[in-house]
Enzyme design. Structure first.
Site, PDB file in Angstrom:
ATOM      1  CG  ASP A   1       4.307 -19.958 -14.288  1.00  0.00           C
ATOM      2  OD1 ASP A   1       4.281 -20.412 -15.453  1.00  0.00           O
ATOM      3  OD2 ASP A   1       5.225 -19.250 -13.859  1.00  0.00           O
TER       4      ASP A   1
ATOM      5  CG  ASP B   1       2.333 -13.262 -12.700  1.00  0.00           C
ATOM      6  OD1 ASP B   1       3.161 -13.700 -11.879  1.00  0.00           O
ATOM      7  OD2 ASP B   1       2.528 -13.313 -13.929  1.00  0.00           O
TER       8      ASP B   1
ATOM      9  CB  CYS C   1      -4.235   4.394   1.019  1.00  0.00           C
ATOM     10  SG  CYS C   1      -4.603   2.628   0.870  1.00  0.00           S
TER      11      CYS C   1
ATOM     12  CB  CYS D   1      -5.853  -0.399   2.294  1.00  0.00           C
ATOM     13  SG  CYS D   1      -4.389   0.031   3.281  1.00  0.00           S
TER      14      CYS D   1
ATOM     15  CB  CYS E   1      -4.154   3.465   5.001  1.00  0.00           C
ATOM     16  SG  CYS E   1      -2.599   3.189   4.107  1.00  0.00           S
TER      17      CYS E   1
ATOM     18  CG  HIS F   1      -0.468  -0.079   1.837  1.00  0.00           C
ATOM     19  ND1 HIS F   1      -1.359   0.974   1.825  1.00  0.00           N
ATOM     20  CD2 HIS F   1       0.580   0.292   1.044  1.00  0.00           C
ATOM     21  CE1 HIS F   1      -0.863   1.952   1.072  1.00  0.00           C
ATOM     22  NE2 HIS F   1       0.305   1.569   0.592  1.00  0.00           N
TER      23      HIS F   1
END
Length: 388
Positions: A96, A269, A307, A309, A312, A338
């Protein structure tokens, strides 16, 4: 910029919405779109390693010119091999321009046609940024995608101020393109104009004339109702080049991601998923969960039973609450993992639905069941001035 360095291909378009699945090629690999870019403001996505970012599915990350210009300095990054080597990230990076931070974070901000005089939020030291200097800094950083230096306005904003900033943004975009220091960087101009349709449309037309590799819509998610944000997107997207990526800046709540993709945006983003994770709030298939709350003190379930991930699969709500209440860094590392897995998986699912030709049905289900769980009209989606 070499025409062979970057390229955008559309793999599938939805006939009933503006959504499309594409692929943007960069010197450090391709990015499958629609995509979400985790925010690594200070050359790091807070608490996570690059390997962990790859594990949760990140293909591209964002860093911030303003912050890296102030600390450690662009020349330092250049001497150490550029941002990719400096932070040990081999994939694409977008930087940015720092415009939002200059106008919202600095202790003093004086705008002229040449640029902006401001005081650092770190130590009060005086600095001056121009479009040319911003491009030189981004050249030293070595990101794949670089943003023009634009003039941001708050919401609400009177028409006269919005018009002046939009016109200056066009002039600064032309100067940014002329000053682009490297052929292996893609410049994205930023469409401004606040919530005024004619200003947005004229700004888009003028920026498109510069014929850049991609375009961004800025100045949204700054406090305006989400219905207005969606309306602005609908004004601008039809004017943007079909065969170039479109980037909606600073937007990242699940409901806003669905609505942005449905209107033809490709890249997003936001600091939101990582910021709220550090406060003990996570996103799940059942909505938001504040794991630091007392009700989870003895809860053996994972954050989200649906989930897969890393967090989890291995840790309970009770353990995560304990870590966060105890101030242990591992707690916010696991909640951050997560949340990024959740939002990146969401983008992957949207892309899969697009490629399979079933995006309208997927969108309808999301609007009926998932999106209402997260649409709280900016209640916790205000941007951080630091962008961290």
């Amino acid at each position: 910029m070499s025409s062979e360095t970057f390229g955008f291909e559309i793999l599938k378009e939805c006939n009933h919405t503006g959504a499309r699945a594409g692929r943007f090629h960069t010197p450090h690999g391709w990015v499958d779109t629609p995509c979400f870019m985790p925010v690594g403001t200070q050359a790091t996505v807070k608490t996570l390693t690059p390997e962990e970012l790859a594990m949760v599915g990140a293909q591209i990350i964002l860093s911030n010119t303003y912050h890296l210009y102030l600390r450690p300095g662009a020349e330092t990054v250049r001497k150490l091999g550029g941002l990719h080597r400096f932070m040990h990230w081999s994939g694409p990076i977008l930087t940015d321009s720092g415009g939002f931070q200059v106008f919202s974070l600095s202790k003093l901000c004086t705008v002229s046609e040449e640029g902006v005089l401001f005081r650092s939020h770190l130590d009060g030291s005086l600095h001056f940024l121009s479009p040319e200097l911003v491009m030189a800094v981004q050249g030293d950083l070595g990101a794949d995608i670089v943003m023009q230096f634009d003039q941001c306005v708050p919401y609400p904003c009177v028409r006269e101020a919005a018009a002046e900033a939009a016109e200056r943004t066009v002039r600064w975009a032309a100067r940014s393109k002329a000053a682009l220091p490297r052929e292996d960087q893609a410049l994205f101009p930023i469409v401004q104009g606040s919530v005024y349709r004619d200003l947005r449309e004229e700004n888009a037309r003028q920026l498109i004339a510069l014929d850049c590799p991609g375009y961004a819509i800025g100045g949204l998610s700054v406090g305006e109702p989400k219905s207005i944000m969606n309306e602005v997107i609908e004004w601008v997207v039809p004017l943007l080049p079909q065969l170039k990526p479109r980037y909606l800046m600073g937007v990242g709540s699940p409901d806003s991601l669905f609505e942005g993709v449905a209107r033809g945006m490709d890249m997003f983003d936001c600091v939101l998923p990582t910021r709220i994770a550090r406060n003990g709030t996570v996103w799940t298939s059942a909505g938001k969960l504040v794991v630091r709350n007392a009700e989870y003190a003895e809860d053996p379930l994972p954050l989200d039973p649906l989930c897969r991930c890393y967090t989890c699969r291995h840790y309970s709500r009770a353990y995560l609450r304990h870590l966060i209440k105890a101030g242990e860094v591992l707690g916010i590392r696991l909640t951050t993992l997560h949340n990024l897995h959740f939002v990146l998986r969401l983008m992957q699912n949207m892309r899969a639905a697009l490629l399979a030709g079933r995006f309208p049905e997927y969108l309808d289900r999301a609007r009926e069941t998932l999106c209402p769980l997260f649409n709280r009209e900016q209640a916790d989606e205000q941007p951080e001035a630091s962008g961290i």
